[in-house]
Design an enzyme around this catalytic site. Structure first.
Site, PDB file in Angstrom:
ATOM      1  N   GLU A 186       1.350  -4.953  -4.754  1.00 42.17           N
ATOM      2  CA  GLU A 186       0.226  -4.516  -5.587  1.00 42.17           C
ATOM      3  C   GLU A 186       0.450  -3.075  -5.995  1.00 42.17           C
ATOM      4  O   GLU A 186       0.743  -2.216  -5.159  1.00 42.17           O
ATOM      5  CB  GLU A 186      -1.082  -4.643  -4.810  1.00 42.17           C
ATOM      6  CG  GLU A 186      -2.306  -4.099  -5.547  1.00 42.17           C
ATOM      7  CD  GLU A 186      -3.585  -4.239  -4.731  1.00 42.17           C
ATOM      8  OE1 GLU A 186      -3.659  -5.164  -3.894  1.00 42.17           O
ATOM      9  OE2 GLU A 186      -4.507  -3.421  -4.926  1.00 42.17           O
ATOM     10  N   GLU A 196      -7.488   3.718  -9.494  1.00 45.07           N
ATOM     11  CA  GLU A 196      -8.703   3.344  -8.784  1.00 45.07           C
ATOM     12  C   GLU A 196      -9.600   4.565  -8.726  1.00 45.07           C
ATOM     13  O   GLU A 196      -9.124   5.708  -8.740  1.00 45.07           O
ATOM     14  CB  GLU A 196      -8.405   2.864  -7.363  1.00 45.07           C
ATOM     15  CG  GLU A 196      -7.800   1.497  -7.272  1.00 45.07           C
ATOM     16  CD  GLU A 196      -7.685   1.029  -5.838  1.00 45.07           C
ATOM     17  OE1 GLU A 196      -8.432   0.112  -5.451  1.00 45.07           O
ATOM     18  OE2 GLU A 196      -6.852   1.600  -5.103  1.00 45.07           O
TER      19      GLU A 196
END
Length: 276
Positions: free
Chosen positions: A157, A162
């Protein structure tokens, strides 16, 4: 034809480091330029997303066997226009506080799985983020699971962007893999200090090549992760990855939604582009 839009760039000089990783720009490799555009969505047609480009996850993760999408998230993802729609050249992913299918919030998560997947290159998006305790927007990538034969975190990932809604000046760039997943991710954050991420658009991107991933905001390099930085296997040279964009409400990364967070809250995406 590329739909030209204004890209605002800032000369950012100050970084706040959460995890200490080498980040001397003189040491960085750059795998691409912005001259060879190979894939894009400029969101130039109002209405629903192009189904040839994007799919959508639906639900709260129960059907996939990962309640709360594995992160303690509280929203129910839908593909309704109330939660995701293109208007005036911008994709809007909107979180609502409403009772829906047993959840207290709704939002959307879109992905290019099975439609567009790629290994290596420059991946970037121009985004304006929401604001408020417990909001968790993300622009990220997952490796191809080989029709379910592999599972996370073995597939890898890459979190290009974020953000915690309660920290409106801070962006995070992270990587998850076998031996460094969940709370053990290899990660770094960058604090704009003099600007906010919810009041204007910023360009979030990575340049990904064999053995490394470079992280950028507005073309400022703030992080590099290499195979030497991870504590487990480096799985990022093995498979193609697909793109995901979502706005979660609550979860382990951000905590519970705030009592004073105002809804609706929207993540605005101007474009997504991939360069070779």
């Amino acid at each position: 034809m590329i739909h030209t839009k204004l890209i605002i760039r800032f000369g950012l000089l100050v970084a706040f480091v959460m995890v200490t990783l080498s980040c001397d720009p003189d040491d960085k490799q750059q795998v691409t330029t912005k001259n060879n555009l190979v894939w894009q969505d400029e969101f130039s047609v109002d209405g629903a997303l192009d189904p040839l480009i994007w799919g959508a996850d639906i639900g709260n993760g129960d059907a996939e066997g990962i309640p709360g999408w594995g992160n303690g998230e509280r929203q129910y993802y839908t593909d309704r226009p109330e939660n995701m729609v293109v208007e005036n050249g911008v994709l809007k992913i909107t979180a609502l506080k409403e009772s829906f299918q047993g959840s207290d919030y709704t939002s959307a998560r879109i992905l290019t799985k099975g439609k567009y997947q790629k290994k290596f290159g420059r991946f970037e998006a121009r985004i304006k983020l929401p604001w408020g305790q417990g909001l968790w927007p993300a622009f990220w990538m997952l490796g191809d699971d080989n029709n379910g034969e592999q599972a996370w975190p073995q597939i890898g990932e890459i979190d290009i962007m974020e953000y915690r809604g309660q920290e409106p000046t801070v962006v995070h760039g992270s990587m998850h893999g076998p031996g460094y997943s969940g709370g053990q991710a290899v990660t770094k954050q960058y604090d704009l200090i003099t600007d906010r991420l919810d009041t204007d658009f910023h360009v979030y991107g990575i340049e990904w090549g064999p053995g490394y991933v470079n992280y950028y905001i507005d073309d400022v390099l703030y992080n590099q992760i290499t195979r030497e930085d991870v504590s487990g296997d480096w799985v990022f040279d093995d498979n193609e990855f697909y793109i995901i964009m979502n706005l979660a409400v609550g979860g382990t990364f951000v905590g519970a939604p705030g009592l004073h967070t105002v809804y609706p809250q929207t993540m605005y995406i101007d474009y997504v582009r991939v360069y070779q």
